[in-house]
Design an enzyme around this catalytic site. Structure first.
Site, PDB file in Angstrom:
ATOM      1  N   THR A   1     -29.391  35.829 -50.869  1.00 53.43           N
ATOM      2  CA  THR A   1     -30.897  35.914 -50.732  1.00 53.43           C
ATOM      3  C   THR A   1     -31.149  34.506 -50.284  1.00 53.43           C
ATOM      4  O   THR A   1     -32.432  34.510 -49.710  1.00 53.43           O
ATOM      5  CB  THR A   1     -31.604  36.276 -51.938  1.00 53.43           C
ATOM      6  OG1 THR A   1     -31.146  34.870 -52.897  1.00 53.43           O
ATOM      7  CG2 THR A   1     -31.088  37.453 -52.780  1.00 53.43           C
TER       8      THR A   1
ATOM      9  N   ASP B   1     -19.771  20.251 -50.342  1.00 51.95           N
ATOM     10  CA  ASP B   1     -18.304  20.347 -50.176  1.00 51.95           C
ATOM     11  C   ASP B   1     -17.835  19.315 -49.438  1.00 51.95           C
ATOM     12  O   ASP B   1     -16.654  18.855 -50.032  1.00 51.95           O
ATOM     13  CB  ASP B   1     -17.968  21.715 -49.498  1.00 51.95           C
ATOM     14  CG  ASP B   1     -18.233  22.943 -50.412  1.00 51.95           C
ATOM     15  OD1 ASP B   1     -18.132  22.774 -51.405  1.00 51.95           O
ATOM     16  OD2 ASP B   1     -18.485  24.122 -49.656  1.00 51.95           O
TER      17      ASP B   1
ATOM     18  N   ASP C   1     -21.352  22.368 -45.134  1.00 52.71           N
ATOM     19  CA  ASP C   1     -21.930  22.309 -46.543  1.00 52.71           C
ATOM     20  C   ASP C   1     -21.618  20.898 -46.950  1.00 52.71           C
ATOM     21  O   ASP C   1     -20.653  20.381 -47.341  1.00 52.71           O
ATOM     22  CB  ASP C   1     -20.964  23.529 -47.269  1.00 52.71           C
ATOM     23  CG  ASP C   1     -21.557  23.379 -48.791  1.00 52.71           C
ATOM     24  OD1 ASP C   1     -22.025  24.602 -49.110  1.00 52.71           O
ATOM     25  OD2 ASP C   1     -21.822  22.435 -49.418  1.00 52.71           O
TER      26      ASP C   1
HETATM   27  C1  PRP Z   1     -27.601  22.798 -50.306  1.00 54.59           C
HETATM   28  C2  PRP Z   1     -28.443  21.407 -49.963  1.00 54.59           C
HETATM   29  C3  PRP Z   1     -29.790  21.802 -50.368  1.00 54.59           C
HETATM   30  C4  PRP Z   1     -29.951  23.105 -49.729  1.00 54.59           C
HETATM   31  C5  PRP Z   1     -30.592  23.246 -48.819  1.00 54.59           C
HETATM   32  O1  PRP Z   1     -27.400  22.853 -51.611  1.00 54.59           O
HETATM   33  O2  PRP Z   1     -27.834  20.493 -50.685  1.00 54.59           O
HETATM   34  O3  PRP Z   1     -29.833  21.539 -51.891  1.00 54.59           O
HETATM   35  O4  PRP Z   1     -28.627  23.801 -49.691  1.00 54.59           O
HETATM   36  O5  PRP Z   1     -30.903  24.502 -48.458  1.00 54.59           O
HETATM   37  P1  PRP Z   1     -32.373  25.221 -48.489  1.00 54.59           P
HETATM   38  O6  PRP Z   1     -33.358  24.150 -47.657  1.00 54.59           O
HETATM   39  O7  PRP Z   1     -32.111  26.496 -47.662  1.00 54.59           O
HETATM   40  O8  PRP Z   1     -32.706  25.527 -49.915  1.00 54.59           O
HETATM   41  P2  PRP Z   1     -26.349  24.048 -52.186  1.00 54.59           P
HETATM   42  O9  PRP Z   1     -27.245  25.274 -52.673  1.00 54.59           O
HETATM   43  O10 PRP Z   1     -25.539  24.519 -51.154  1.00 54.59           O
HETATM   44  O11 PRP Z   1     -25.938  23.577 -53.481  1.00 54.59           O
HETATM   45  P3  PRP Z   1     -24.716  22.428 -53.805  1.00 54.59           P
HETATM   46  O12 PRP Z   1     -25.571  21.091 -53.490  1.00 54.59           O
HETATM   47  O13 PRP Z   1     -24.406  22.582 -55.126  1.00 54.59           O
HETATM   48  O14 PRP Z   1     -23.473  22.844 -52.888  1.00 54.59           O
HETATM   49  N1  URA Z   2     -26.733  23.332 -47.247  1.00 53.97           N
HETATM   50  C1  URA Z   2     -25.592  22.775 -46.659  1.00 53.97           C
HETATM   51  O1  URA Z   2     -24.986  21.947 -47.481  1.00 53.97           O
HETATM   52  N2  URA Z   2     -25.829  22.804 -45.276  1.00 53.97           N
HETATM   53  C2  URA Z   2     -26.530  23.604 -44.408  1.00 53.97           C
HETATM   54  O2  URA Z   2     -26.398  23.529 -43.330  1.00 53.97           O
HETATM   55  C3  URA Z   2     -27.552  24.454 -45.156  1.00 53.97           C
HETATM   56  C4  URA Z   2     -27.554  24.320 -46.465  1.00 53.97           C
END
Ligand code: PRP
Ligand code: URA
Length: 213
Positions: free
Chosen positions: A112, A207, A204
């Site tokens: 989602t 990651d 990511d």
């Molecule tokens: C990533 C990033 C943000 C989010 C951005 O985190 O660090 O927090 O996605 O996406 P949005 O603007 O669509 O909300 P993620 O959910 O991948 O979690 P992580 O940092 O634990 O990998």
């Molecule tokens: N979160 C990430 O880490 N990368 C993207 O491109 C979008 C969301």
């Protein structure tokens, strides 16, 4: 994208240079982490041109006493959005070593793309501080919007948000949902792909910072 009064997109050659290396898939985890910190420090320098709580003190030089303006003690709180926001904390601590840190844990549901909140621990008295919310990626804007709302619900009144890479969709969403929050983005990318990743982006961020893929 429309111009918003509360949005600053940095267009600085030094930051652009560092972001080019950050994007490169061959960049190592170590170098990636260092670049995120360096870019954050540069962004902090610029984004704190205004809105920093200051106070006047008397300083005695070898020649005379003068009044000087300094940043108020314990007036800034850094709030990284976990996980990737953690990579930006040291970049601010270099400038404000005594800044307290609050943590907001959020991950995006892969289907989602809705942010799911899983952790929140904030320093006491945060409502009167300047709160710097940090996350390298501003994609759909869902995580940033929810994190900022959570802080407002806790009484925070002075909030700035910093992201390294923003998609137009995310910047627009946060700017419109929170017109009272100053938003700083190092670079504005083209768009999101069908999985909600920023293009060209850097993949990511979590990651790449923590070596989880
Ligand atoms: C990533 C990033 C943000 C989010 C951005 O985190 O660090 O927090 O996605 O996406 P949005 O603007 O669509 O909300 P993620 O959910 O991948 O979690 P992580 O940092 O634990 O990998
Ligand atoms: N979160 C990430 O880490 N990368 C993207 O491109 C979008 C969301």
């Amino acid at each position: 994208m429309k111009n918003y009064e509360n949005v600053v997109i940095f267009d600085h050659p030094l930051i652009r240079h560092k972001i080019a290396i950050l994007r490169d898939e061959r960049t190592s985890m170590k170098e990636f982490r260092e670049l995120v910190e360096e870019i954050t420090t540069l962004m902090t320098y610029e984004s704190l041109k205004s809105g920093v709580p200051t106070t006047d003190i008397e300083v005695k030089t070898p020649l005379e006493t003068c009044t000087q303006t300094v940043v108020k003690d314990n007036s800034i709180v850094i709030v990284p959005i976990l996980r990737a926001g953690l990579g930006m904390v040291n970049g601010i601590h270099v400038l404000f070593p005594s800044a307290r840190v609050g943590h907001i844990g959020m991950y995006r549901d892969e289907e989602t793309l809705q942010p799911q909140s899983y952790y929140c621990k904030l320093p006491a008295g945060i409502e009167d501080k300047l709160v710097m919310v940090v996350d390298p990626m501003l994609a759909t804007g869902g995580s940033a919007c929810d994190a900022i709302q959570l802080l407002k619900d806790r009484g925070c009144k002075h909030i700035k948000f910093m992201a390294i890479i923003g998609a137009p969709e995310g910047v627009t969403r946060v700017a419109e949902a929170h017109p009272d929050v100053d938003i700083y983005v190092s670079t504005l990318d083209r768009c999101l792909n069908e999985n909600g990743y920023i293009l060209p982006g850097l993949g990511d961020a979590g990651d790449r910072l923590f070596g989880t893929k």
